[in-house]
Write a protein that holds these residues in place. Sequence first.
Motif, PDB file in Angstrom:
ATOM      1  N   ASN A   1       0.832  -1.194   0.000  1.00  0.00           N
ATOM      2  CA  ASN A   1       0.000   0.000   0.000  1.00  0.00           C
ATOM      3  C   ASN A   1       0.871   1.252   0.000  1.00  0.00           C
ATOM      4  O   ASN A   1       1.710   1.437   0.878  1.00  0.00           O
ATOM      5  CB  ASN A   1      -0.916   0.009   1.229  1.00  0.00           C
ATOM      6  CG  ASN A   1      -1.817   1.238   1.254  1.00  0.00           C
ATOM      7  OD1 ASN A   1      -2.241   1.704   0.208  1.00  0.00           O
ATOM      8  ND2 ASN A   1      -2.088   1.758   2.427  1.00  0.00           N
TER       9      ASN A   1
ATOM     10  N   GLN B   1       0.629   5.459  -0.095  1.00  0.00           N
ATOM     11  CA  GLN B   1      -0.276   6.597   0.024  1.00  0.00           C
ATOM     12  C   GLN B   1       0.119   7.679  -0.970  1.00  0.00           C
ATOM     13  O   GLN B   1       1.294   8.028  -1.106  1.00  0.00           O
ATOM     14  CB  GLN B   1      -0.272   7.159   1.439  1.00  0.00           C
ATOM     15  CG  GLN B   1      -1.029   6.281   2.440  1.00  0.00           C
ATOM     16  CD  GLN B   1      -1.315   7.001   3.738  1.00  0.00           C
ATOM     17  OE1 GLN B   1      -0.416   7.515   4.372  1.00  0.00           O
ATOM     18  NE2 GLN B   1      -2.580   7.038   4.131  1.00  0.00           N
TER      19      GLN B   1
ATOM     20  N   GLN C   1      -4.735   9.391  -0.588  1.00  0.00           N
ATOM     21  CA  GLN C   1      -5.373   8.250  -1.237  1.00  0.00           C
ATOM     22  C   GLN C   1      -4.478   7.019  -1.127  1.00  0.00           C
ATOM     23  O   GLN C   1      -3.259   7.112  -1.243  1.00  0.00           O
ATOM     24  CB  GLN C   1      -5.639   8.567  -2.712  1.00  0.00           C
ATOM     25  CG  GLN C   1      -6.506   9.790  -2.936  1.00  0.00           C
ATOM     26  CD  GLN C   1      -7.894   9.622  -2.357  1.00  0.00           C
ATOM     27  OE1 GLN C   1      -8.587   8.634  -2.633  1.00  0.00           O
ATOM     28  NE2 GLN C   1      -8.317  10.578  -1.545  1.00  0.00           N
ATOM     29  N   ASP C   2      -5.092   5.869  -0.936  1.00  0.00           N
ATOM     30  CA  ASP C   2      -4.351   4.612  -0.905  1.00  0.00           C
ATOM     31  C   ASP C   2      -4.222   4.054  -2.320  1.00  0.00           C
ATOM     32  O   ASP C   2      -5.191   4.033  -3.084  1.00  0.00           O
ATOM     33  CB  ASP C   2      -5.067   3.577  -0.039  1.00  0.00           C
ATOM     34  CG  ASP C   2      -4.917   3.866   1.444  1.00  0.00           C
ATOM     35  OD1 ASP C   2      -4.010   4.624   1.791  1.00  0.00           O
ATOM     36  OD2 ASP C   2      -5.725   3.349   2.235  1.00  0.00           O
ATOM     37  N   TYR C   3      -3.012   3.597  -2.648  1.00  0.00           N
ATOM     38  CA  TYR C   3      -2.803   2.877  -3.902  1.00  0.00           C
ATOM     39  C   TYR C   3      -2.266   1.512  -3.539  1.00  0.00           C
ATOM     40  O   TYR C   3      -1.154   1.372  -3.034  1.00  0.00           O
ATOM     41  CB  TYR C   3      -1.811   3.606  -4.814  1.00  0.00           C
ATOM     42  CG  TYR C   3      -1.544   2.864  -6.104  1.00  0.00           C
ATOM     43  CD1 TYR C   3      -2.462   2.919  -7.152  1.00  0.00           C
ATOM     44  CD2 TYR C   3      -0.403   2.074  -6.261  1.00  0.00           C
ATOM     45  CE1 TYR C   3      -2.237   2.223  -8.329  1.00  0.00           C
ATOM     46  CE2 TYR C   3      -0.175   1.374  -7.438  1.00  0.00           C
ATOM     47  CZ  TYR C   3      -1.089   1.450  -8.466  1.00  0.00           C
ATOM     48  OH  TYR C   3      -0.874   0.752  -9.627  1.00  0.00           O
ATOM     49  N   ARG C   4      -3.047   0.480  -3.810  1.00  0.00           N
ATOM     50  CA  ARG C   4      -2.682  -0.883  -3.435  1.00  0.00           C
ATOM     51  C   ARG C   4      -2.393  -1.711  -4.691  1.00  0.00           C
ATOM     52  O   ARG C   4      -3.141  -1.649  -5.669  1.00  0.00           O
ATOM     53  CB  ARG C   4      -3.814  -1.543  -2.636  1.00  0.00           C
ATOM     54  CG  ARG C   4      -4.109  -0.846  -1.310  1.00  0.00           C
ATOM     55  CD  ARG C   4      -5.259  -1.522  -0.564  1.00  0.00           C
ATOM     56  NE  ARG C   4      -5.519  -0.891   0.711  1.00  0.00           N
ATOM     57  CZ  ARG C   4      -4.891  -1.175   1.846  1.00  0.00           C
ATOM     58  NH1 ARG C   4      -3.957  -2.125   1.845  1.00  0.00           N
ATOM     59  NH2 ARG C   4      -5.185  -0.545   2.966  1.00  0.00           N
TER      60      ARG C   4
ATOM     61  N   SER D   1       6.413   7.327  -3.377  1.00  0.00           N
ATOM     62  CA  SER D   1       5.620   6.459  -4.256  1.00  0.00           C
ATOM     63  C   SER D   1       6.510   5.536  -5.087  1.00  0.00           C
ATOM     64  O   SER D   1       6.216   5.256  -6.247  1.00  0.00           O
ATOM     65  CB  SER D   1       4.729   7.306  -5.174  1.00  0.00           C
ATOM     66  OG  SER D   1       3.714   7.948  -4.445  1.00  0.00           O
TER      67      SER D   1
END
Length: 726
Positions: free
Chosen positions: A226, A228, A236-239, A670
Amino acid sequence: MCQNQLFNQFFLQKFTKSLFIAFFSFALAFAQKKMVSVEDIWQKYLFYPQAVEGFNYMKNSRFYTVSEGNKIYKYETLSGKNVGLIAEIPIDFQDYEFNATEDKILLYNQGEAIYRRSFKAEYYLYDLKTQKLIQVSKNGKQSYATLSPDGSKIAFVRDNNLFLVDIATQTEIAITTNGKANQIINGATDWVYEEEFGFAQAFFWSPDSKKIAFYTFDESHVKEYNMQIWQGLYPQDYRFKYPKAGEQNAFVSISAYFLDTKQTKTIDLGAEKDIYVARLQWTRNPDVLAIRKLNRLQNKLELIHADLSKNTKQTIYTEESKTYIDIEFCEELHYLQNGKELILASEKDGFKHFYLYDINGKLIRQITKGAWEASKLVGIDEKKRLLYFTATKASPLERNLFVISLDKGSEKILLAEKGMHKITMSEDCQFFMDEFSTANTPPVYSLYEVSGKKIKDLETNSTLQKTMEGYLISPKEFFTIKTPDTELNAWQIKPHNFNPSQKYPVLMFVYGGPGSQQVENEWNPFDYFWYQHLASKGYMVVCVDNRGTGGRGEAFRKCTYGQLGKLEVQDQIQAAKYLATLPYVDASRIGIWGWSYGGYMAANCILQGNDVFKAAISVAPVTNWRFYDTIYTERYLGLPQQNPAGYDENSPNTHASKLKGKFLLIHGTSDDNVHFQNAVAFQEALIKAGKHFESFYYPNRNHGIYGGNTRLHLYQLMTDFLMRNL
């Protein structure tokens, strides 16, 4: 005073005056040259080299095409003459390809990157006869749109499913429908395959255009990472699915879709499910698929022929290693048009070479041999039975072009000029384009006849070379360093106005990962000019390729197996100690920096070599191999459950208490590749050990840390750190 004395006095005066004028002129010219600034590199982009955009050979290799803006021009290969405009596309495009009959062009624009190689875009088909532009699909962006060999259809991936478009009717059908984010992927790779096996498109047309073979990844059970995304009122979460070392991989399956029956057949890969399919391709037989299967530890490779018409499988070649089989050998598999022979690469004799086998896996001949590496196969002329390849025969630092008979004899060199030759050869092996560069000269793109006779230069980067003439440039110089264990290749950039009677600080650059090479006679535009900036500030820059790096055979590369970071760090420390003995090096001011694997190395060096290194910069480093992905990590370390010491003994986290010098840690939040988790864990270890250091994170930046003025900011940050601490 005699006449001779008068003459001598007159001559001495004239000579002294001439010498003074010459020296003054040289000093003035030197003074007029500018010093490279970080802004010149990363804001003005003054040193960005040009390439030959959109170069493609046509079916008849006597012609080739080049794109310029939204126009595509046709050139005669032998003369290099511009024959005329083929097409002016009514939209901008990023890449293009012709169909089989060369009357239509598939192209795309609005490309949107996903990870390192994956992307989605809007694809279009341009008809040269009607000059009409047709959008391939209006149902959302597509990935990897590919024309069938007969040019009648286009396949692509969208939303984890594989689709097919009939060009004549513009009918779109879904080949698969079960694709779902973070669960099922059809026709494209998962994250770890894309990153470590080096491909994103995972579907392939059969030679007869009647079938499409494709991968399916079931990653529903793979653990998620995960990230953020820091924007808006709430992050926002990016999984996404990321299998870390020792954890579960996706289950991979291979299927073939039959266009005539609209049926899909899944190929049985055996009882063992924890495997990799490193490569998939069709043989010359449109019914037979070639599957290159690796076991989980990547020390056993099988070449399997799956006959879809007979529903049979045959393992025709198996290779095993006590360490690992490098992925690059999976790339080198070439089926001859006669349908009876194939060429593959192996280092079974200690160096990478090419071998000729019959279609059933019987060895016919080792084609290349010697204590050097056959780097890349670039062309096969079946009519003349000739193989064209690049190799390190002259030096591990060089890549030259060679030709050899498939059946007998030794290799003949075609391009012998020292440097790096990257070859793009026409399919019929009549012509090739050479991208040639050296460590100190930018790329020159030239077109050649296959004999090695130059036709013309396509791009010389003369503008860049002229720009460079206005700046102070200290060339890269190659040398070797003998350590107690081996001899290492290295390069150095000396300070401007170098004076061997003075002492200078040294910044070492390191990458050092398995199979990599930084010490090569090849152009590297951006860091080369940053090092010129540092040279203008009085710094000497040095790079050393430690044990484990490439170009020097299997034994040198694989000696780090099971113990990443041990021998590599020892070599960098020994190299620094050698540099400290040089009369013009200030032994108290030696620093080191690196990115990714190099960041891991730089951190380890300042910790384990704390009596040698004064400062270090570590960008986006792995700090614990348990955090990194399965394919890469297990290839070189095995499973963490079986080799815990290999994972922990050379983790920077383990040695955090040894920090003495100045240390800067940089990471993007990221980073989908080397997760920000690595920086967090290392900072925690340093804090726990009571160590003071500097750190900087770049919000929402990935492993490359770029976008906008990010690179300018990053290199200014690193420069300032070095000015203060080294």
